[in-house]
Design a protein around this motif. Structure first.
Motif, PDB file in Angstrom:
ATOM      1  N   TYR A   1     -10.232 -37.222  19.730  1.00 16.60           N
ATOM      2  CA  TYR A   1     -11.401 -37.664  18.970  1.00 16.60           C
ATOM      3  C   TYR A   1     -11.431 -39.187  18.858  1.00 16.60           C
ATOM      4  N   SER A   2     -12.554 -39.742  19.227  1.00 15.42           N
ATOM      5  CA  SER A   2     -12.768 -41.178  19.052  1.00 15.42           C
ATOM      6  C   SER A   2     -13.637 -41.472  17.843  1.00 15.42           C
ATOM      7  N   HIS A   3     -14.407 -40.469  17.383  1.00 12.14           N
ATOM      8  CA  HIS A   3     -15.338 -40.669  16.277  1.00 12.14           C
ATOM      9  C   HIS A   3     -15.289 -39.467  15.330  1.00 12.14           C
ATOM     10  N   THR A   4     -15.363 -39.747  14.039  1.00 15.08           N
ATOM     11  CA  THR A   4     -15.562 -38.698  13.045  1.00 15.08           C
ATOM     12  C   THR A   4     -16.866 -38.979  12.313  1.00 15.08           C
ATOM     13  N   TRP A   5     -17.545 -37.895  11.923  1.00 15.03           N
ATOM     14  CA  TRP A   5     -18.868 -38.017  11.339  1.00 15.03           C
ATOM     15  C   TRP A   5     -18.995 -37.083  10.139  1.00 15.03           C
ATOM     16  N   THR A   6     -19.916 -37.409   9.252  1.00 10.12           N
ATOM     17  CA  THR A   6     -20.354 -36.457   8.237  1.00 10.12           C
ATOM     18  C   THR A   6     -21.592 -35.745   8.774  1.00 10.12           C
ATOM     19  N   ILE A   7     -21.937 -34.622   8.183  1.00  9.29           N
ATOM     20  CA  ILE A   7     -23.092 -33.873   8.661  1.00  9.29           C
ATOM     21  C   ILE A   7     -24.381 -34.670   8.476  1.00  9.29           C
ATOM     22  N   GLU A   8     -24.412 -35.550   7.486  1.00 10.56           N
ATOM     23  CA  GLU A   8     -25.597 -36.385   7.262  1.00 10.56           C
ATOM     24  C   GLU A   8     -25.789 -37.406   8.375  1.00 10.56           C
ATOM     25  N   GLN A   9     -24.749 -37.653   9.166  1.00  6.53           N
ATOM     26  CA  GLN A   9     -24.829 -38.601  10.274  1.00  6.53           C
ATOM     27  C   GLN A   9     -25.091 -37.912  11.606  1.00  6.53           C
ATOM     28  N   ALA A  10     -25.529 -36.656  11.584  1.00  8.74           N
ATOM     29  CA  ALA A  10     -25.634 -35.862  12.812  1.00  8.74           C
ATOM     30  C   ALA A  10     -26.568 -36.485  13.838  1.00  8.74           C
ATOM     31  N   ASP A  11     -27.684 -37.067  13.395  1.00  7.31           N
ATOM     32  CA  ASP A  11     -28.615 -37.672  14.347  1.00  7.31           C
ATOM     33  C   ASP A  11     -27.952 -38.824  15.088  1.00  7.31           C
ATOM     34  N   GLU A  12     -27.313 -39.716  14.344  1.00  6.75           N
ATOM     35  CA  GLU A  12     -26.593 -40.829  14.964  1.00  6.75           C
ATOM     36  C   GLU A  12     -25.472 -40.325  15.869  1.00  6.75           C
ATOM     37  N   ALA A  13     -24.774 -39.293  15.407  1.00  4.01           N
ATOM     38  CA  ALA A  13     -23.650 -38.753  16.169  1.00  4.01           C
ATOM     39  C   ALA A  13     -24.100 -38.241  17.534  1.00  4.01           C
ATOM     40  N   TYR A  14     -25.181 -37.481  17.568  1.00  4.21           N
ATOM     41  CA  TYR A  14     -25.607 -36.919  18.852  1.00  4.21           C
ATOM     42  C   TYR A  14     -26.284 -37.959  19.746  1.00  4.21           C
ATOM     43  N   ARG A  15     -26.908 -38.978  19.158  1.00  8.14           N
ATOM     44  CA  ARG A  15     -27.432 -40.057  20.000  1.00  8.14           C
ATOM     45  C   ARG A  15     -26.284 -40.802  20.665  1.00  8.14           C
ATOM     46  N   TRP A  16     -25.173 -40.991  19.927  1.00  9.39           N
ATOM     47  CA  TRP A  16     -23.983 -41.593  20.534  1.00  9.39           C
ATOM     48  C   TRP A  16     -23.392 -40.668  21.598  1.00  9.39           C
ATOM     49  N   PHE A  17     -23.227 -39.403  21.266  1.00  5.49           N
ATOM     50  CA  PHE A  17     -22.580 -38.462  22.181  1.00  5.49           C
ATOM     51  C   PHE A  17     -23.389 -38.294  23.467  1.00  5.49           C
ATOM     52  N   ASP A  18     -24.691 -38.398  23.360  1.00  7.95           N
ATOM     53  CA  ASP A  18     -25.558 -38.214  24.514  1.00  7.95           C
ATOM     54  C   ASP A  18     -25.342 -39.287  25.579  1.00  7.95           C
ATOM     55  N   LYS A  19     -24.785 -40.415  25.196  1.00  8.62           N
ATOM     56  CA  LYS A  19     -24.516 -41.479  26.171  1.00  8.62           C
ATOM     57  C   LYS A  19     -23.372 -41.103  27.106  1.00  8.62           C
ATOM     58  N   GLN A  20     -22.476 -40.204  26.636  1.00  9.33           N
ATOM     59  CA  GLN A  20     -21.328 -39.742  27.425  1.00  9.33           C
ATOM     60  C   GLN A  20     -20.558 -40.901  28.039  1.00  9.33           C
ATOM     61  N   ASP A  21     -20.302 -41.904  27.214  1.00 10.69           N
ATOM     62  CA  ASP A  21     -19.581 -43.076  27.707  1.00 10.69           C
ATOM     63  C   ASP A  21     -18.139 -43.084  27.211  1.00 10.69           C
ATOM     64  N   ALA A  22     -17.560 -41.925  27.112  1.00 14.36           N
ATOM     65  CA  ALA A  22     -16.168 -41.695  26.698  1.00 14.36           C
ATOM     66  C   ALA A  22     -16.103 -41.333  25.219  1.00 14.36           C
ATOM     67  N   GLY A  23     -15.164 -40.459  24.911  1.00 16.55           N
ATOM     68  CA  GLY A  23     -14.930 -40.105  23.519  1.00 16.55           C
ATOM     69  C   GLY A  23     -15.448 -38.721  23.160  1.00 16.55           C
ATOM     70  N   LYS A  24     -14.962 -38.244  22.035  1.00  8.24           N
ATOM     71  CA  LYS A  24     -15.354 -36.950  21.492  1.00  8.24           C
ATOM     72  C   LYS A  24     -15.513 -37.109  19.987  1.00  8.24           C
ATOM     73  N   GLY A  25     -16.500 -36.432  19.416  1.00  5.24           N
ATOM     74  CA  GLY A  25     -16.757 -36.533  17.988  1.00  5.24           C
ATOM     75  C   GLY A  25     -16.490 -35.230  17.272  1.00  5.24           C
ATOM     76  N   VAL A  26     -16.278 -35.332  15.965  1.00  2.00           N
ATOM     77  CA  VAL A  26     -16.064 -34.154  15.140  1.00  2.00           C
ATOM     78  C   VAL A  26     -16.698 -34.395  13.773  1.00  2.00           C
ATOM     79  N   PHE A  27     -17.355 -33.368  13.247  1.00  2.00           N
ATOM     80  CA  PHE A  27     -17.892 -33.404  11.885  1.00  2.00           C
ATOM     81  C   PHE A  27     -16.808 -32.898  10.941  1.00  2.00           C
ATOM     82  N   LEU A  28     -16.559 -33.663   9.892  1.00  2.24           N
ATOM     83  CA  LEU A  28     -15.567 -33.288   8.892  1.00  2.24           C
ATOM     84  C   LEU A  28     -16.252 -32.957   7.578  1.00  2.24           C
TER      85      LEU A  28
END
Length: 336
Positions: free
Chosen positions: A307-334
């Motif tokens: 995991y390179s990034h952790t997110w809250t569920i309220e940050q889901a829009d930002e999280a998936y816009r980042w993840f969609d770039k697929q420029d390395a890393g994996k995210g998880v909602f805590l």
């Protein structure tokens, strides 16, 4: 409660849902970690069919919060992983731990047909629960639920990789996990990607050689490393390097293809003397998911470092816009 929904147009919606209540044989899991999987992006963009009304997230992990009739109340508070497929429970595939290959009923998948784990609570059959070993974090348990477990399942399809030269094509979360497992099992691992940042992680996960196949000849690099014999084992995890997989596979070699779309082509007359074994692999059984978790703990493997990034569920829009770039890393909602 708030849950993440994909309209299928490259956006997310945080929608209000009632907290689930368990029926007979069901449990409510309080989600502690819910991983972002590369396959999420197919649904995020509407490339795969799914129920657009269901909560997303098929890498959930947490604690039993409530139980329905027929479930022992003593399970409340238990730390659990979730096998995110649901079958009939009685056919030969389900009984072998493969509900995703159920032969008697249309199977269901979390985040495709039923609500997933990108929410504070998830409703699942008790049969979907798997124990979490002591020492395994919720984040690691989430990763094992799909991405890391997919790598484990592919290696189990191949059989032993000890004392082999193993090439892992693609160093996203699945490929990094495959590199980690193969190295821990005694393979000499060549990690391949086109992104130097991912390859830097590969070295930390045990790769003996990293190759940027955009910057140098992969075949030449593998040939030099092996003295011309090429690879004993290849794991193709990117879905876009099938030609490379066959190009570096040596005689009596074994290859497994997990990446999608994964267009694999060969002419039998050109390769039949190579005596290859070519396999596909789809996630893992519930039995192997549990074994994977035990192996990770026993060998103290750094799954959390995927995991390179952790997110809250309220940050889901930002999280998936980042993840969609697929420029390395994996995210998880805590979740608390």
């Amino acid at each position: 409660m708030k849950g993440v929904v994909f309209p299928g147009d490259g956006t997310i919606v945080l929608r209000d849902f009632p907290e689930p209540e368990p029926g007979y044989g069901e449990v409510v899991v309080k989600i502690r970690a819910s991983g972002m999987c590369g396959s999420d992006l197919h649904f995020y963009h509407g490339a795969f069919d799914f129920d657009h009304a269901v909560i997303q997230g098929h890498e959930p992990c947490g604690e039993v919060y409530a139980v329905g009739p027929g479930v022992d109340p003593a399970r409340i508070g238990e730390r659990v992983m979730i096998h995110h497929y649901i079958g009939c429970g009685t056919c030969r595939r389900c009984r072998a731990g493969w509900p995703q290959m159920c032969e008697t009923a249309p199977g269901k998948t979390m985040a495709v047909h039923v609500d997933g784990g990108h929410a504070p609570f998830a409703l699942v059959p008790e049969s979907s629960l798997l124990p979490m070993p002591d020492g395994l974090s919720f984040e690691a348990g989430a990763a094992i639920g799909c991405g890391t477990g997919t790598a484990w399942g592919a290696i189990k399809r191949l059989g032993s990789v000890a004392d082999t030269t193993t090439v892992v094509l693609g160093q996203g979360p699945v490929g990094l996990s495959a590199t980690m497992f193969a190295a821990s099992m005694g393979a000499r691992v060549i990690a391949v990607d086109v992104d130097d940042r991912r390859l830097a992680h590969s070295a930390k996960f045990g790769a003996d050689l990293v190759v940027n196949s955009r910057a140098q000849s992969l075949t030449d690099a593998v040939a030099e490393f092996t003295g011309g014999r090429l690879a004993d084992v290849v794991l193709e995890t990117s879905g876009r390097a099938s030609d490379d997989a066959l190009a570096v596979l040596g005689t009596f070699g074994r290859a497994v293809f997990t990446g999608l779309p994964g267009d694999v082509r060969f002419t039998t007359q050109a390769v039949y003397k190579k005596q290859w074994t070519l396999l596909t692999s789809w996630t893992m059984s519930s039995i192997e998911q549990a074994r994977c978790a035990e192996y990770v703990v026993a060998h103290d493997l750094p799954v959390d470092e995927l995991y390179s990034h952790t997110w809250t569920i309220e940050q889901a829009d930002e999280a998936y816009r980042w993840f969609d770039k697929q420029d390395a890393g994996k995210g998880v909602f805590l979740f608390d």
